[in-house]
Design a protein around this motif. Structure first.
Motif, PDB file in Angstrom:
ATOM      1  N   GLU A  78      20.648 -20.690  83.358  1.00 55.88           N
ATOM      2  CA  GLU A  78      20.885 -21.331  84.383  1.00 55.88           C
ATOM      3  C   GLU A  78      20.650 -20.513  85.858  1.00 55.88           C
ATOM      4  O   GLU A  78      20.619 -19.531  85.960  1.00 55.88           O
ATOM      5  CB  GLU A  78      22.676 -21.367  84.474  1.00 55.88           C
ATOM      6  N   ASN A  79      20.271 -21.341  86.817  1.00 59.42           N
ATOM      7  CA  ASN A  79      19.937 -20.858  88.180  1.00 59.42           C
ATOM      8  C   ASN A  79      21.133 -20.436  88.874  1.00 59.42           C
ATOM      9  O   ASN A  79      22.062 -21.447  88.728  1.00 59.42           O
ATOM     10  CB  ASN A  79      18.897 -21.860  88.954  1.00 59.42           C
ATOM     11  N   ASP A  80      21.252 -19.460  89.567  1.00 56.40           N
ATOM     12  CA  ASP A  80      22.274 -19.355  90.645  1.00 56.40           C
ATOM     13  C   ASP A  80      22.076 -20.476  91.655  1.00 56.40           C
ATOM     14  O   ASP A  80      20.980 -21.039  91.993  1.00 56.40           O
ATOM     15  CB  ASP A  80      22.697 -18.102  91.053  1.00 56.40           C
ATOM     16  N   PHE A  81      23.154 -20.590  92.377  1.00 56.93           N
ATOM     17  CA  PHE A  81      23.190 -21.405  93.627  1.00 56.93           C
ATOM     18  C   PHE A  81      22.125 -21.148  94.684  1.00 56.93           C
ATOM     19  O   PHE A  81      21.398 -21.967  95.273  1.00 56.93           O
ATOM     20  CB  PHE A  81      24.596 -21.573  94.216  1.00 56.93           C
ATOM     21  N   GLU A  82      21.940 -19.917  94.872  1.00 58.08           N
ATOM     22  CA  GLU A  82      20.986 -19.386  96.049  1.00 58.08           C
ATOM     23  C   GLU A  82      19.477 -19.861  95.681  1.00 58.08           C
ATOM     24  O   GLU A  82      18.765 -19.902  96.366  1.00 58.08           O
ATOM     25  CB  GLU A  82      21.257 -18.014  96.223  1.00 58.08           C
ATOM     26  N   GLU A  83      19.315 -19.499  94.279  1.00 58.77           N
ATOM     27  CA  GLU A  83      17.837 -19.654  93.818  1.00 58.77           C
ATOM     28  C   GLU A  83      17.687 -21.316  93.854  1.00 58.77           C
ATOM     29  O   GLU A  83      16.652 -21.663  94.106  1.00 58.77           O
ATOM     30  CB  GLU A  83      17.680 -19.371  92.402  1.00 58.77           C
ATOM     31  N   LEU A  84      18.797 -22.130  93.493  1.00 59.41           N
ATOM     32  CA  LEU A  84      18.484 -23.684  93.487  1.00 59.41           C
ATOM     33  C   LEU A  84      18.311 -24.040  95.030  1.00 59.41           C
ATOM     34  O   LEU A  84      17.463 -24.828  95.049  1.00 59.41           O
ATOM     35  CB  LEU A  84      19.757 -24.289  92.993  1.00 59.41           C
ATOM     36  N   MET A  85      19.051 -23.279  96.028  1.00 60.12           N
ATOM     37  CA  MET A  85      18.856 -23.871  97.382  1.00 60.12           C
ATOM     38  C   MET A  85      17.176 -23.352  97.853  1.00 60.12           C
ATOM     39  O   MET A  85      16.640 -24.068  98.423  1.00 60.12           O
ATOM     40  CB  MET A  85      19.829 -23.380  98.232  1.00 60.12           C
ATOM     41  N   GLN A  86      16.701 -22.184  97.648  1.00 58.66           N
ATOM     42  CA  GLN A  86      15.612 -22.034  97.917  1.00 58.66           C
ATOM     43  C   GLN A  86      14.545 -22.674  97.256  1.00 58.66           C
ATOM     44  O   GLN A  86      13.591 -23.044  97.955  1.00 58.66           O
ATOM     45  CB  GLN A  86      15.210 -20.325  97.189  1.00 58.66           C
ATOM     46  N   LYS A  87      14.690 -23.194  95.793  1.00 58.18           N
ATOM     47  CA  LYS A  87      13.832 -24.232  95.384  1.00 58.18           C
ATOM     48  C   LYS A  87      13.713 -25.425  96.231  1.00 58.18           C
ATOM     49  O   LYS A  87      12.683 -26.130  96.411  1.00 58.18           O
ATOM     50  CB  LYS A  87      13.893 -24.409  94.030  1.00 58.18           C
ATOM     51  N   LEU A  88      15.060 -25.929  96.581  1.00 55.89           N
ATOM     52  CA  LEU A  88      15.070 -27.239  97.456  1.00 55.89           C
ATOM     53  C   LEU A  88      14.252 -26.969  98.531  1.00 55.89           C
ATOM     54  O   LEU A  88      13.674 -27.963  98.988  1.00 55.89           O
ATOM     55  CB  LEU A  88      16.448 -27.600  97.684  1.00 55.89           C
ATOM     56  N   GLU A  89      14.571 -25.953  99.391  1.00 56.13           N
ATOM     57  CA  GLU A  89      13.657 -25.661 100.696  1.00 56.13           C
ATOM     58  C   GLU A  89      12.309 -25.706 100.194  1.00 56.13           C
ATOM     59  O   GLU A  89      11.705 -26.267 101.190  1.00 56.13           O
ATOM     60  CB  GLU A  89      14.240 -24.060 101.171  1.00 56.13           C
ATOM     61  N   ASP A  90      11.914 -25.144  99.282  1.00 53.06           N
ATOM     62  CA  ASP A  90      10.330 -24.975  98.913  1.00 53.06           C
ATOM     63  C   ASP A  90       9.796 -26.186  98.960  1.00 53.06           C
ATOM     64  O   ASP A  90       8.729 -26.736  99.411  1.00 53.06           O
ATOM     65  CB  ASP A  90      10.031 -24.175  97.784  1.00 53.06           C
ATOM     66  N   ILE A  91      10.655 -27.216  98.179  1.00 51.07           N
ATOM     67  CA  ILE A  91      10.133 -28.549  97.921  1.00 51.07           C
ATOM     68  C   ILE A  91      10.172 -29.385  99.147  1.00 51.07           C
ATOM     69  O   ILE A  91       9.131 -30.081  99.549  1.00 51.07           O
ATOM     70  CB  ILE A  91      11.171 -29.222  96.959  1.00 51.07           C
ATOM     71  N   THR A  92      11.030 -29.216 100.101  1.00 48.52           N
ATOM     72  CA  THR A  92      11.251 -29.878 101.461  1.00 48.52           C
ATOM     73  C   THR A  92      10.077 -29.774 102.102  1.00 48.52           C
ATOM     74  O   THR A  92       9.440 -30.427 102.793  1.00 48.52           O
ATOM     75  CB  THR A  92      12.539 -29.737 102.040  1.00 48.52           C
ATOM     76  N   GLY A  93       9.749 -28.174 102.130  1.00 45.85           N
ATOM     77  CA  GLY A  93       8.665 -27.678 102.851  1.00 45.85           C
ATOM     78  C   GLY A  93       7.477 -28.428 102.421  1.00 45.85           C
ATOM     79  O   GLY A  93       6.576 -28.808 103.370  1.00 45.85           O
ATOM     80  N   LYS A  94       7.086 -28.444 101.077  1.00 46.19           N
ATOM     81  CA  LYS A  94       6.008 -29.278 100.645  1.00 46.19           C
ATOM     82  C   LYS A  94       5.692 -30.309 100.704  1.00 46.19           C
ATOM     83  O   LYS A  94       4.788 -31.019 101.385  1.00 46.19           O
ATOM     84  CB  LYS A  94       5.792 -28.926  99.122  1.00 46.19           C
ATOM     85  N   LEU A  95       6.894 -31.416 101.118  1.00 45.37           N
ATOM     86  CA  LEU A  95       6.898 -32.492 100.978  1.00 45.37           C
ATOM     87  C   LEU A  95       6.609 -32.919 102.726  1.00 45.37           C
ATOM     88  O   LEU A  95       6.108 -34.007 103.075  1.00 45.37           O
ATOM     89  CB  LEU A  95       8.395 -33.303 100.847  1.00 45.37           C
ATOM     90  N   GLU A  96       7.202 -31.878 103.711  1.00 44.65           N
ATOM     91  CA  GLU A  96       6.890 -31.958 104.940  1.00 44.65           C
ATOM     92  C   GLU A  96       5.473 -31.779 105.382  1.00 44.65           C
ATOM     93  O   GLU A  96       4.997 -32.327 106.423  1.00 44.65           O
ATOM     94  CB  GLU A  96       7.980 -31.203 105.581  1.00 44.65           C
TER      95      GLU A  96
END
Length: 76
Positions: A5-23
């Motif tokens: 399982e990923n911890d919360f901070e890792e998940l948030m970083q992945k979410l930020e990376d995805i957002t950056g790519k989409l933008e």
């Protein structure tokens, strides 16, 4: 927490990376949709982790018109 399982901070970083790519990245519609779907799954998992943490921190239990605090212990 299991190691897979990923911890919360890792998940948030992945979410930020995805957002950056989409933008910023010039992605095809298919790539954008796949990233969006992945982001939604990660967002749901983050929300579940936050809810679990909130439950674990403290539960208020009413007993005989008296309120006492107890730590939440998940079953199973």
């Amino acid at each position: 927490m299991a190691k897979s399982e990923n911890d919360f901070e890792e998940l948030m970083q992945k979410l930020e990376d995805i957002t950056g790519k989409l933008e910023t990245d010039k992605l095809s519609l298919d790539e954008s949709v796949k990233l969006f779907e992945e982001g939604m799954k990660i967002s749901k998992e983050c929300n579940e982790k936050l809810e679990d943490a909130e439950k674990r921190i403290t539960m208020l239990i009413r007993t005989n018109d008296e309120i006492k605090e107890e730590n939440f212990v998940p079953e199973g």
